[in-house]
Scaffold this motif. Structure first.
Motif, PDB file in Angstrom:
ATOM      1  N   GLY A 121      39.956   4.218   0.086  1.00  0.00           N
ATOM      2  CA  GLY A 121      38.585   3.763   0.131  1.00  0.00           C
ATOM      3  C   GLY A 121      38.487   2.311  -0.325  1.00  0.00           C
ATOM      4  O   GLY A 121      39.104   1.907  -1.313  1.00  0.00           O
ATOM      5  N   LYS A 122      37.748   1.515   0.421  1.00  0.00           N
ATOM      6  CA  LYS A 122      37.480   0.125   0.051  1.00  0.00           C
ATOM      7  C   LYS A 122      36.012   0.042  -0.346  1.00  0.00           C
ATOM      8  O   LYS A 122      35.129   0.190   0.494  1.00  0.00           O
ATOM      9  N   PRO A 123      35.720  -0.155  -1.638  1.00  0.00           N
ATOM     10  CA  PRO A 123      34.356   0.032  -2.119  1.00  0.00           C
ATOM     11  C   PRO A 123      33.367  -0.992  -1.577  1.00  0.00           C
ATOM     12  O   PRO A 123      33.667  -2.179  -1.460  1.00  0.00           O
ATOM     13  N   VAL A 124      32.211  -0.479  -1.235  1.00  0.00           N
ATOM     14  CA  VAL A 124      31.073  -1.314  -0.871  1.00  0.00           C
ATOM     15  C   VAL A 124      30.066  -1.161  -1.996  1.00  0.00           C
ATOM     16  O   VAL A 124      29.507  -0.077  -2.210  1.00  0.00           O
ATOM     17  N   ILE A 153      46.752  -3.381   0.808  1.00  0.00           N
ATOM     18  CA  ILE A 153      45.923  -2.600  -0.108  1.00  0.00           C
ATOM     19  C   ILE A 153      44.538  -3.227  -0.171  1.00  0.00           C
ATOM     20  O   ILE A 153      44.366  -4.322  -0.703  1.00  0.00           O
ATOM     21  N   GLY A 154      43.545  -2.556   0.383  1.00  0.00           N
ATOM     22  CA  GLY A 154      42.189  -3.099   0.367  1.00  0.00           C
ATOM     23  C   GLY A 154      41.575  -3.097  -1.008  1.00  0.00           C
ATOM     24  O   GLY A 154      40.860  -4.025  -1.394  1.00  0.00           O
ATOM     25  N   ASP A 155      41.823  -2.048  -1.783  1.00  0.00           N
ATOM     26  CA  ASP A 155      41.343  -1.976  -3.164  1.00  0.00           C
ATOM     27  C   ASP A 155      42.280  -1.044  -3.933  1.00  0.00           C
ATOM     28  O   ASP A 155      42.555   0.073  -3.486  1.00  0.00           O
ATOM     29  N   SER A 156      42.743  -1.527  -5.083  1.00  0.00           N
ATOM     30  CA  SER A 156      43.743  -0.770  -5.835  1.00  0.00           C
ATOM     31  C   SER A 156      43.136   0.222  -6.811  1.00  0.00           C
ATOM     32  O   SER A 156      43.830   1.135  -7.270  1.00  0.00           O
ATOM     33  N   LEU A 157      41.857   0.093  -7.131  1.00  0.00           N
ATOM     34  CA  LEU A 157      41.256   0.879  -8.198  1.00  0.00           C
ATOM     35  C   LEU A 157      40.350   2.003  -7.722  1.00  0.00           C
ATOM     36  O   LEU A 157      40.090   2.946  -8.478  1.00  0.00           O
ATOM     37  N   TYR A 158      39.866   1.916  -6.515  1.00  0.00           N
ATOM     38  CA  TYR A 158      38.883   2.893  -6.046  1.00  0.00           C
ATOM     39  C   TYR A 158      39.573   4.232  -5.820  1.00  0.00           C
ATOM     40  O   TYR A 158      40.483   4.358  -4.996  1.00  0.00           O
ATOM     41  N   ASP A 194      57.489   3.009  -1.720  1.00  0.00           N
ATOM     42  CA  ASP A 194      58.166   4.168  -1.134  1.00  0.00           C
ATOM     43  C   ASP A 194      58.036   4.204   0.383  1.00  0.00           C
ATOM     44  O   ASP A 194      58.539   5.119   1.026  1.00  0.00           O
ATOM     45  N   GLY A 195      57.336   3.223   0.951  1.00  0.00           N
ATOM     46  CA  GLY A 195      57.205   3.150   2.402  1.00  0.00           C
ATOM     47  C   GLY A 195      55.971   3.799   2.974  1.00  0.00           C
ATOM     48  O   GLY A 195      55.833   3.914   4.195  1.00  0.00           O
ATOM     49  N   VAL A 196      55.033   4.227   2.122  1.00  0.00           N
ATOM     50  CA  VAL A 196      53.788   4.843   2.598  1.00  0.00           C
ATOM     51  C   VAL A 196      52.792   3.736   2.923  1.00  0.00           C
ATOM     52  O   VAL A 196      52.393   2.968   2.039  1.00  0.00           O
ATOM     53  N   GLN A 197      52.387   3.656   4.177  1.00  0.00           N
ATOM     54  CA  GLN A 197      51.487   2.595   4.606  1.00  0.00           C
ATOM     55  C   GLN A 197      50.040   2.902   4.217  1.00  0.00           C
ATOM     56  O   GLN A 197      49.593   4.050   4.332  1.00  0.00           O
ATOM     57  N   PRO A 198      49.290   1.892   3.758  1.00  0.00           N
ATOM     58  CA  PRO A 198      47.868   2.114   3.462  1.00  0.00           C
ATOM     59  C   PRO A 198      46.980   1.904   4.679  1.00  0.00           C
ATOM     60  O   PRO A 198      47.211   1.007   5.491  1.00  0.00           O
ATOM     61  N   LEU A 199      45.980   2.761   4.814  1.00  0.00           N
ATOM     62  CA  LEU A 199      44.883   2.567   5.754  1.00  0.00           C
ATOM     63  C   LEU A 199      43.610   2.419   4.931  1.00  0.00           C
ATOM     64  O   LEU A 199      43.376   3.209   4.021  1.00  0.00           O
ATOM     65  N   ASN A 200      42.787   1.446   5.247  1.00  0.00           N
ATOM     66  CA  ASN A 200      41.600   1.164   4.455  1.00  0.00           C
ATOM     67  C   ASN A 200      40.332   1.497   5.225  1.00  0.00           C
ATOM     68  O   ASN A 200      40.180   1.102   6.381  1.00  0.00           O
ATOM     69  N   LEU A 201      39.442   2.227   4.559  1.00  0.00           N
ATOM     70  CA  LEU A 201      38.137   2.540   5.134  1.00  0.00           C
ATOM     71  C   LEU A 201      37.060   2.170   4.130  1.00  0.00           C
ATOM     72  O   LEU A 201      37.170   2.486   2.932  1.00  0.00           O
TER      73      LEU A 201
END
Length: 258
Positions: A121-124, A153-158, A194-201
């Motif tokens: 999640g990328k916070p709004v 990484i769109g947001d590291s904390l959400y 570890d090679g896990v790709q992030p998807l940001n929404l």
């Protein structure tokens, strides 16, 4: 109520959350099944009420830990139990009503379409979001992107996000950290390694005032100190992994024809 998934579940870690936890659980159940709550040693009576809700709802499961261990430890406990039950992914969300339950189906659909990825999640933020919290997270986001060579990484904390369970448990079991407030940013960095790709929404986030029933366990000095120590450790780990990360990035670009 939605039909129960056999691969993806909603996982809600909860510690003395206040009354909003019940609305959070109901909202999550209206969007998804199953929903699991991990009560992390709460002393506010919420465990008993949540267990009563679960007794009347087969789509709700409650795990009660005897003492407070921290958010990361609660997520790990729930993820391990989910893996034993045959699930492959968990969507984590906070119990205090800040996260958008109505977006659970969209995040789950994104995960089901790309199961090897983590959906972040990328916070709004609304206009009334605390400026100190909004601006302060930019520091953690900057470090997280540096430590992963800008993997996206769109947001590291959400904390509203979907994890594939197997790599999450593997990176957590491999070291003793990621058990408290530092869980969310360290999880995305180590999963990227570890090679896990992030998807940001995009996903809205709401901060509730105390008079609105909001409960916050965030301590600026304690938790920012914890984040500083976490990023110090991660940066040292990044330097150790840097040749491999550079090679992986170059290989990925070559494969895509860039």
């Amino acid at each position: 109520m939605p039909a129960a998934s056999t691969s993806h579940l909603v996982l809600i870690p909860s510690y003395n959350p206040g009354a909003k936890v019940y609305d959070t659980v109901r909202a999550a159940r209206a969007q998804w099944a199953p929903v699991w709550v991990v009560v992390d040693g709460s002393t506010d009576g919420s465990a008993e009420r949540l267990q009563a809700m679960a007794a009347a709802d087969p789509g709700l499961h409650v795990i009660v830990l005897p003492e407070n261990r921290g958010k990361g430890a609660a997520v790990l406990e729930g993820a391990r139990a989910a893996a034993r039950a045959g699930f492959t992914h968990v969507l984590t969300m906070d119990s205090d009503g800040q996260h958008p339950a109505d977006l659970i189906p969209a995040f789950m659909a994104a995960s089901q379409a790309a199961p090897a990825c983590m959906v972040l999640g990328k916070p709004v933020f609304a206009a009334d979001a605390p400026r100190l919290r909004v601006n302060g997270r930019k520091v953690s986001n900057g470090w997280a992107n540096l430590e992963t060579l800008w993997m996206g990484i769109g947001d590291s904390l959400y904390g509203f996000r979907v994890y594939p369970i197997e790599p999450l448990c593997r990176v957590m079991t491999g070291q003793k950290w990621m058990r408290r407030f530092d869980f969310d940013p360290e999880a995305v960095v180590r999963l990227c390694w570890d090679g896990v790709q992030p998807l940001n929404l995009d996903a809205p986030v709401r901060y509730f005032r105390a008079d609105e029933g909001g409960v916050s366990h965030f301590n600026y000095l304690r938790d920012n100190t914890l984040l500083t120590w976490m990023h110090t450790r991660l940066f040292l780990g990044f330097l150790w992994r840097l040749p491999g990360l550079v090679w992986r990035r170059a290989a990925g670009r070559a494969e895509s024809g860039e």
